[in-house]
Design an enzyme around this catalytic site. Sequence first.
Site, PDB file in Angstrom:
ATOM      1  N   ASN A  72     -10.334   0.089   0.113  1.00 39.03           N
ATOM      2  CA  ASN A  72      -8.877   0.186   0.197  1.00 39.03           C
ATOM      3  C   ASN A  72      -8.299  -0.369  -1.104  1.00 39.03           C
ATOM      4  OD1 ASN A  72      -6.154  -0.293   0.630  1.00 39.03           O
ATOM      5  ND2 ASN A  72      -6.421  -1.045   2.723  1.00 39.03           N
TER       6      ASN A  72
ATOM      7  N   HIS B 220      -3.138   7.044   2.864  1.00 39.07           N
ATOM      8  CA  HIS B 220      -3.586   5.780   2.276  1.00 39.07           C
ATOM      9  C   HIS B 220      -4.963   5.433   2.844  1.00 39.07           C
ATOM     10  CE1 HIS B 220      -4.103   1.733   1.165  1.00 39.07           C
ATOM     11  NE2 HIS B 220      -3.777   1.230   2.339  1.00 39.07           N
TER      12      HIS B 220
ATOM     13  N   CYS C  61       0.816  -1.233   0.000  1.00 44.75           N
ATOM     14  CA  CYS C  61       0.000   0.000   0.000  1.00 44.75           C
ATOM     15  C   CYS C  61       0.843   1.273   0.000  1.00 44.75           C
ATOM     16  CB  CYS C  61      -0.951  -0.001   1.192  1.00 44.75           C
ATOM     17  SG  CYS C  61      -2.047  -1.412   1.185  1.00 44.75           S
TER      18      CYS C  61
HETATM   19  O1  UT7 Z   1      -3.856  -1.309   3.523  1.00 40.39           O
HETATM   20  C1  UT7 Z   1      -2.740  -1.780   4.214  1.00 40.39           C
HETATM   21  C2  UT7 Z   1      -2.840  -1.503   5.656  1.00 40.39           C
HETATM   22  N1  UT7 Z   1      -4.068  -2.025   6.177  1.00 40.39           N
HETATM   23  C3  UT7 Z   1      -4.659  -1.404   7.192  1.00 40.39           C
HETATM   24  O2  UT7 Z   1      -4.193  -0.364   7.597  1.00 40.39           O
HETATM   25  C4  UT7 Z   1      -5.837  -2.062   7.849  1.00 40.39           C
HETATM   26  C5  UT7 Z   1      -5.733  -1.914   9.347  1.00 40.39           C
HETATM   27  N2  UT7 Z   1      -6.762  -2.626  10.108  1.00 40.39           N
HETATM   28  C6  UT7 Z   1      -8.056  -2.241  10.101  1.00 40.39           C
HETATM   29  O3  UT7 Z   1      -8.451  -1.338   9.388  1.00 40.39           O
HETATM   30  C7  UT7 Z   1      -8.998  -2.922  11.060  1.00 40.39           C
HETATM   31  O4  UT7 Z   1      -8.253  -3.689  11.987  1.00 40.39           O
HETATM   32  C8  UT7 Z   1     -10.057  -3.832  10.357  1.00 40.39           C
HETATM   33  C9  UT7 Z   1     -11.039  -2.978   9.600  1.00 40.39           C
HETATM   34  C10 UT7 Z   1      -9.351  -4.798   9.422  1.00 40.39           C
HETATM   35  C11 UT7 Z   1     -10.822  -4.615  11.410  1.00 40.39           C
HETATM   36  O5  UT7 Z   1     -11.440  -3.715  12.335  1.00 40.39           O
HETATM   37  P1  UT7 Z   1     -11.267  -3.915  13.890  1.00 40.39           P
HETATM   38  O6  UT7 Z   1     -12.046  -2.868  14.536  1.00 40.39           O
HETATM   39  O7  UT7 Z   1      -9.789  -3.973  14.188  1.00 40.39           O
HETATM   40  O8  UT7 Z   1     -11.967  -5.296  14.123  1.00 40.39           O
HETATM   41  P2  UT7 Z   1     -11.386  -6.610  14.795  1.00 40.39           P
HETATM   42  O9  UT7 Z   1     -10.496  -7.329  13.856  1.00 40.39           O
HETATM   43  O10 UT7 Z   1     -10.882  -6.309  16.166  1.00 40.39           O
HETATM   44  O11 UT7 Z   1     -12.712  -7.420  14.968  1.00 40.39           O
HETATM   45  C12 UT7 Z   1     -13.751  -6.988  15.882  1.00 40.39           C
HETATM   46  C13 UT7 Z   1     -14.904  -7.948  15.759  1.00 40.39           C
HETATM   47  C14 UT7 Z   1     -14.475  -9.402  15.829  1.00 40.39           C
HETATM   48  O12 UT7 Z   1     -15.494 -10.114  16.489  1.00 40.39           O
HETATM   49  P3  UT7 Z   1     -15.350 -10.511  18.042  1.00 40.39           P
HETATM   50  O13 UT7 Z   1     -14.094 -11.313  18.138  1.00 40.39           O
HETATM   51  O14 UT7 Z   1     -15.237  -9.202  18.775  1.00 40.39           O
HETATM   52  O15 UT7 Z   1     -16.591 -11.260  18.320  1.00 40.39           O
HETATM   53  C15 UT7 Z   1     -14.428  -9.823  14.392  1.00 40.39           C
HETATM   54  O16 UT7 Z   1     -14.627 -11.206  14.237  1.00 40.39           O
HETATM   55  O17 UT7 Z   1     -15.513  -7.772  14.467  1.00 40.39           O
HETATM   56  C16 UT7 Z   1     -15.576  -9.031  13.822  1.00 40.39           C
HETATM   57  N3  UT7 Z   1     -15.450  -8.811  12.390  1.00 40.39           N
HETATM   58  C17 UT7 Z   1     -16.507  -8.547  11.609  1.00 40.39           C
HETATM   59  N4  UT7 Z   1     -17.818  -8.464  11.881  1.00 40.39           N
HETATM   60  C18 UT7 Z   1     -18.643  -8.190  10.846  1.00 40.39           C
HETATM   61  C19 UT7 Z   1     -14.325  -8.795  11.629  1.00 40.39           C
HETATM   62  N5  UT7 Z   1     -14.652  -8.533  10.346  1.00 40.39           N
HETATM   63  C20 UT7 Z   1     -15.994  -8.389  10.307  1.00 40.39           C
HETATM   64  C21 UT7 Z   1     -16.904  -8.108   9.299  1.00 40.39           C
HETATM   65  N6  UT7 Z   1     -18.222  -8.030   9.601  1.00 40.39           N
HETATM   66  N7  UT7 Z   1     -16.526  -7.924   8.016  1.00 40.39           N
END
Ligand code: UT7
Length: 330
Positions: free
Chosen positions: A281, A251, A111
């Site tokens: 993204n 980004h 990215c």
């Molecule tokens: O482009 C290169 C660099 N990339 C980035 O900078 C991305 C950086 N990371 C992020 O933007 C975020 O970490 C994400 C958008 C990928 C994820 O968001 P988050 O707030 O960090 O969510 P999480 O991974 O902590 O997940 C929270 C909850 C989990 O459920 P539990 O364990 O709390 O029950 C996940 O299983 O959200 C759940 N979850 C979803 N729920 C509905 C994860 N993906 C989804 C989804 N829909 N698509």
Amino acid sequence: MNATAALTGLGTALPTRRVTNEELSRVLDTDDQWIQSRTGIKQRFWSAGEATSDLAVEAGRSALRSAGTDTVEMVIVATTTPDHPCPATAPDVASRLGLGVVPAFDIAAVCSGFVYGLACAAAHIAAGLASSVLVIGAETYSTILDPDDRTTSVIFGDGAGAAVLRATAPDGPGSFLAFDLGSDGSLKDLITIPDGGSRQRTSGSGPAGSYFTMQGKPVFRHAVDRMTESARTLLETTGWAAGSIDWFVGHQANARILRAVADGLGVKSDRVIMDMDRVGNTSAASIPLALARAVADGNLVPGDRVLLSAFGGGVTWGSSVLVWPDIVAL
Ligand code: UT7
């Protein structure tokens, strides 16, 4: 004195197929509310058969038109999704754009690739190795996403953005005033495509090994820290106060990341360009797509101070600053 590289043209391309959050919610355990509130994304575009080079050629052609030229002396394509592992995508793009036998190569900085590409182009111009360079960030992440992985499938989109850089007098309109680039390979496992390289041609696990993986939480944290630090370094180099930045174009990984970086720097939240709602993204394509949208929306105007910053797999990061030139984004 060495020539400076200035932005003289900007072009973009998106695939024809628009994919909404609602559409993904029908096939994955997710919903529009989660996606929008956690990422800021409303929709993305996925390839309807277009390869990365197809989008790169379209964006490149538009950028050349925007710059009012049909020649450049070098082509750089930043991509994580090249048409093939070999050869690179850039020579094909250069050839199809009718640019002749110019040097052309790919950059693999995920990215951060577009910012790395800009820096590489600016360095070639400063060294006198080229007087004009076409830099393209182009991606078709839809071809490497695991369709069953809701943590990545809802985030990434396809697209391309391209810029023409040309030698100019120091501090001429659109000059890139400084760059800051970095990497930390000890974090290489946070974003991967495990199979297909010399370490592991195939893991024997079928298609799973060739899918894109991302550990979202730690990536989020490192993205905020590194983009903030890198951007701060640049502001110190240029002597620009954070409050004097007209637009922060980061980004487009996540609206929450960009707000946190802006907060950390002291850039007001209404000075942050957000484009992930429209395209998701798009990795190496995200910064030029966001710039073009900001121009099209009438936000980004000549004379504006612009701060660019990116973070991606590797892990890698990079930032730059420029005063916006008088160009049309096509
Ligand atoms: O482009 C290169 C660099 N990339 C980035 O900078 C991305 C950086 N990371 C992020 O933007 C975020 O970490 C994400 C958008 C990928 C994820 O968001 P988050 O707030 O960090 O969510 P999480 O991974 O902590 O997940 C929270 C909850 C989990 O459920 P539990 O364990 O709390 O029950 C996940 O299983 O959200 C759940 N979850 C979803 N729920 C509905 C994860 N993906 C989804 C989804 N829909 N698509």
